[in-house]
Design an enzyme around this catalytic site. Structure first.
Site, short mmCIF file in Angstrom:
data_model
loop_
_atom_site.label_atom_id
_atom_site.label_comp_id
_atom_site.label_asym_id
_atom_site.label_seq_id
_atom_site.Cartn_x
_atom_site.Cartn_y
_atom_site.Cartn_z
N ASP A 226 -7.31 11.31 4.98
CA ASP A 226 -6.02 11.59 4.35
C ASP A 226 -6.13 12.79 3.41
O ASP A 226 -7.24 13.24 3.05
CB ASP A 226 -5.57 10.34 3.58
CG ASP A 226 -4.06 10.22 3.48
OD1 ASP A 226 -3.37 11.23 3.64
OD2 ASP A 226 -3.59 9.10 3.23
N ASP B 92 4.52 9.36 7.54
CA ASP B 92 4.57 8.10 6.80
C ASP B 92 5.84 7.34 7.11
O ASP B 92 6.00 6.19 6.69
CB ASP B 92 4.50 8.36 5.29
CG ASP B 92 3.07 8.47 4.80
OD1 ASP B 92 2.15 8.13 5.57
OD2 ASP B 92 2.87 8.90 3.66
C1 GLA Z 1 -0.81 8.45 2.49
C2 GLA Z 1 -0.88 8.12 3.97
C3 GLA Z 1 -0.51 6.68 4.18
C4 GLA Z 1 -1.45 5.80 3.39
C5 GLA Z 1 -1.40 6.19 1.93
C6 GLA Z 1 -2.47 5.44 1.13
O1 GLA Z 1 0.50 8.41 2.04
O2 GLA Z 1 -0.06 8.96 4.71
O3 GLA Z 1 -0.58 6.35 5.55
O4 GLA Z 1 -2.75 5.93 3.90
O5 GLA Z 1 -1.63 7.57 1.74
O6 GLA Z 1 -2.47 5.82 -0.19
#
Ligand code: GLA
Length: 754
Positions: A485, A555
């Site tokens: 990430d 997301d």
């Molecule tokens: C980001 C990612 C999510 C999740 C969060 C965790 O937003 O895109 O899928 O992993 O971080 O903090």
């Protein structure tokens, strides 16, 4: 010209180069002044020794000329391969080099130096297309020299045997005696002969990434870019230039994609003579690269594709290129596991037993990989602490990671783990020990994003530290997958490990550090699947796909929003690269409630997974999940390797549809989505594409359908269409007495040739 070979035909006499593979031709020559002039790019044409009739040499008042006494040779009218400022060209240059005397002018000329290489050389430290066998591609390297500085520029062109695609990059060596500073290096310049194109860019934001937007080209510069040192949620580093009448199935289109994950600049400039100059490269904002005598700079690679079969033809060219020539390693040809991710199920609220419960329920539904998301490390109890400390959080996982991984493995599942390797919280042991490793500009306040800072990945010591931490952990437990990430963008870029004259290198060196860490991890753990992510789809680009064969698309896990995101993403990127999950309803991002079937019917056109607490589903819903997983596994290979066709765009429509056809055209899977109901609507047919007209296909449907169980020829299905207006879209239960289905219903058709 030989069909289906990647040929590079050189005519020494006319100094002309013709790259062709039976599908496309790319032709340029070196003119009498030693300038490389583009002659043609498009559908394949037979070779001829001299295409120079395609350059117009004429007197144009007010132009600036190079040859004393000659008023016809002006670079302003030339379609150049690698243009510079000066000599009469007033458009944006591909190169700018600041020299000791303060000038940025160069005058590159060709002096006969070129070489043809079977296959394709690797680009040092950078992602790039590759071949497994040398007969899959041929590469041309052309040498240009700027005599006063001693700079040598090598333009590299690779043509692939099987795709209408050319890969381009640039390598610059300082062969002079004094250092110079590269201020602008475009990876690709393409001067097109007219301006009769539309430009489609893929724009959006967090939770609504990569929606296509199309406009006709206008005079001047139209540009997409990123200054975030990531490709970003806003604009993706790719664009389509199509003739105005081009549709999904017909017409000409040119696609440009940058294999790079940092600051980019992709633009088209329409000039005074209606030439369209397309350029893509590292954004020159804040960029400069000091090149000492003897040193070489390698630009990232850009891809150029041409389709005479509409946008679908263009997508197929990019999809095949990604599948065959970008994605690599053991997972290139393996089926990707169906996964369950705990993020939307638990957020930060979990312990080992709760995770094992989720994994067990998932295993019972046939899910193959359990992914533990954020919160498992350091003192990470919320998003204010812990980033940078890649060891198990003693409060949540007192038995360590190996214990959890073993319990998941004992269920018969693979185990995966979330990291945000580039980030650090001020509240972390790493930051306390090395505050100077976080990016900041001296004497200025650093900004944070989501309470975090970014580590200076331009500094090898930082990358070494994160590699040591991650590899120790990956070696300590049976971990098959990581989610990489990145939740904020660079804002005050500076490289505290280098002196002032190297600060223009900070952003690019950061990205090189990211690529270096990815490469080292894959070398040390070759079986690992890395899924890319940056607050969802904030770093979905061709560069990352060289390391991470799949990327979390967004997301936003709402199925209806996902139709829009995945539809746009599919223009350049194949389904097997798109991380797509079924989540809970009402959806956490939009509060929309879509049926479980629709959530799965959208996620199936991606790397399929679940991101919810399955323990909160009813038995009937769990049975449905079980059936969905079994269905997906049955068709996963076709979904991930077949040809994707966009049928009805989800933007502003009440319906959407797409389909995948297996490579042998014996099986096709159609996703048919009803966004909003149309009461008492019309009798509609969905014209399918890509089938074999001569085959007969039996139709099955995951929902109810009046044509399920019947057979139709490919010709009928493509020319008349699949009857899709019967009221039973979705489950029969969703149909009201008027014969109307619910909003957001959907069904999948499977067509199998008899
Ligand atoms: C980001 C990612 C999510 C999740 C969060 C965790 O937003 O895109 O899928 O992993 O971080 O903090």
């Amino acid at each position: 010209m030989t069909d289906n070979t990647a040929a590079i035909i050189v005519h020494e006499h006319t100094r002309q180069f013709h790259l062709t593979n039976g599908r496309i031709s790319y032709v340029f020559h070196a003119d009498g002044q030693g300038k490389l002039i583009n002659l043609y790019f498009g559908a394949a044409v037979p070779d001829r020794e001299d295409f120079s009739y395609l350059t117009e040499v004429t007197h144009s008042p007010t132009t600036t000329c190079r040859i004393p006494g000659n008023l016809t040779y002006t670079l302003e009218r030339m379609r150049q391969e690698f243009p510079e400022y000066g000599g009469g060209d007033y458009r944006r240059p591909a190169l700018e080099v600041r020299q000791g005397n303060g000038s940025t002018l160069t005058d590159l000329t060709y002096a006969g130096g070129y070489r043809i290489i079977a296959g394709k050389p690797r680009l040092a430290g950078l992602p790039a297309t590759y071949v497994e066998h040398d007969d899959e591609a041929t590469t041309l390297e052309i040498e240009l020299i700027d005599r006063p500085t001693g700079l040598t520029v090598i333009l590299q062109y690779t043509i692939f045997r099987d795709q209408p695609v050319i890969a381009r990059s640039v390598r610059i060596t300082n062969g002079g005696g004094e250092p110079v500073s590269l201020e602008r290096v475009m990876s690709l310049n393409l001067d097109l002969p007219d301006r009769n194109y539309t430009m489609t860019e893929f724009a959006g934001a967090w939770a609504r990434e990569r929606h296509p937007h199309t406009q006709p080209l206008h005079y001047g510069v139209q540009q997409i870019e990123s200054l975030r040192n990531a490709s970003g949620h806003f604009l993706n580093p790719c664009a389509v230039f199509a003739r105005p009448a081009t549709t999904e199935s017909q017409g000409e289109a040119i696609g440009v994609a940058f294999e790079y994950s940092g600051n980019f600049d992709l633009h088209a400039e329409v000039d005074t003579f209606d030439v369209t100059r397309v350029q893509v490269g590292i954004n020159d904002f804040g960029f400069s690269w000091r090149l000492a005598p003897g040193e070489t700079f390698q630009s990232p690679e850009a891809l150029l594709a041409f389709s005479a079969e509409g946008l679908t033809g263009l997508s197929h060219a990019f999809h095949r290129t990604v599948l065959e020539h970008i994605v690599r390693g053991p997972w290139k040809r393996r089926e990707r596991p169906v996964l369950i991710n705990n993020w939307e199920a638990t957020y930060f609220d979990f312990n080992e037993d709760r995770l094992v419960d989720i994994a067990r329920t998932a295993r019972n539904a046939g899910i193959e990989l359990f992914v533990l998301d954020d919160g498992w490390f350091g003192a990470r109890n919320d998003d204010t602490a812990g980033l940078g400390d890649w060891r198990p959080n003693p409060r949540r996982l007192p038995n360590g990671l190996a214990s959890l991984a073993r319990r998941v493995n004992d269920l018969g599942m693979r185990f995966g783990l979330w990291f945000e390797p580039e980030a650090v919280n001020a509240d972390s042991d790493l930051y306390r020990a090395h505050p100077d490793w976080a990016i900041r500009t001296p004497h200025r306040k650093p900004s944070h994003g989501r309470n975090e800072y970014l580590l200076n990945f331009a500094d090898a010591a930082v990358v070494d530290n994160i590699f040591e931490q991650m590899s120790a952990l990956l070696g300590s437990a049976n971990i098959s997958y990581i989610k990489w990430d990145m939740n904020r963008f660079v804002s005050e870029g500076y490289d505290l490990s280098r002196d002032a004259e190297h600060q223009g290198e900070a952003y690019h060196r950061y990205i090189l550090g990211v690529y270096d860490l990815l490469e080292r991890l894959l070398t040390a753990f070759p079986e690992l699947i890395i899924e890319g992510c940056a607050s969802g789809g904030g770093r979905f680009d061709m560069g990352m796909l060289f390391y991470t064969p799949q990327i979390w698309c967004s997301d936003d896990s709402d199925a209806i929003e996902r139709l829009k995101i995945q539809y746009g993403t599919s223009m350049f990127y194949p389904l097997s690269t798109m991380g797509a999950h079924v989540s809970i309803t009402p959806n956490h991002q939009t509060m929309r409630s879509a049926p479980l079937a629709t959530r799965a019917n959208v996620a199936a056109f991606g790397t399929f997974g679940y991101e919810l607490d399955l323990g909160r589903l009813s038995d009937a819903e769990l049975d449905e999940v079980h059936r969905q997983v079994a269905w997906f596994k049955r068709y996963r290979e076709i979904l991930h390797t077949g040809d994707f066709h966009r049928l009805i765009a989800p933007y502003g429509n009440e319906k959407a549809a797409w389909m995948v056809v297996s490579r042998d055209r014996h099986t096709a899977i159609v996703g048919d989505y009803r966004l909003l109901i149309t009461p008492n609507g019309a009798f509609t047919r969905l014209a399918l594409r890509g089938l074999d007209a001569g085959l007969t296909y039996k139709v099955d449907c995951t929902g109810a359908s009046s044509i399920a169980g019947r057979s139709f020829t490919g010709a009928e299905l493509m020319r008349i269409g699949l009857v899709d207006s019967d009221a039973s879209c979705g489950q029969m239960d969703d149909v009201n007495p008027l014969g109307v289905t619910t909003d957001f219903s959907s069904r999948l058709f499977v067509l199998t040739a008899d």
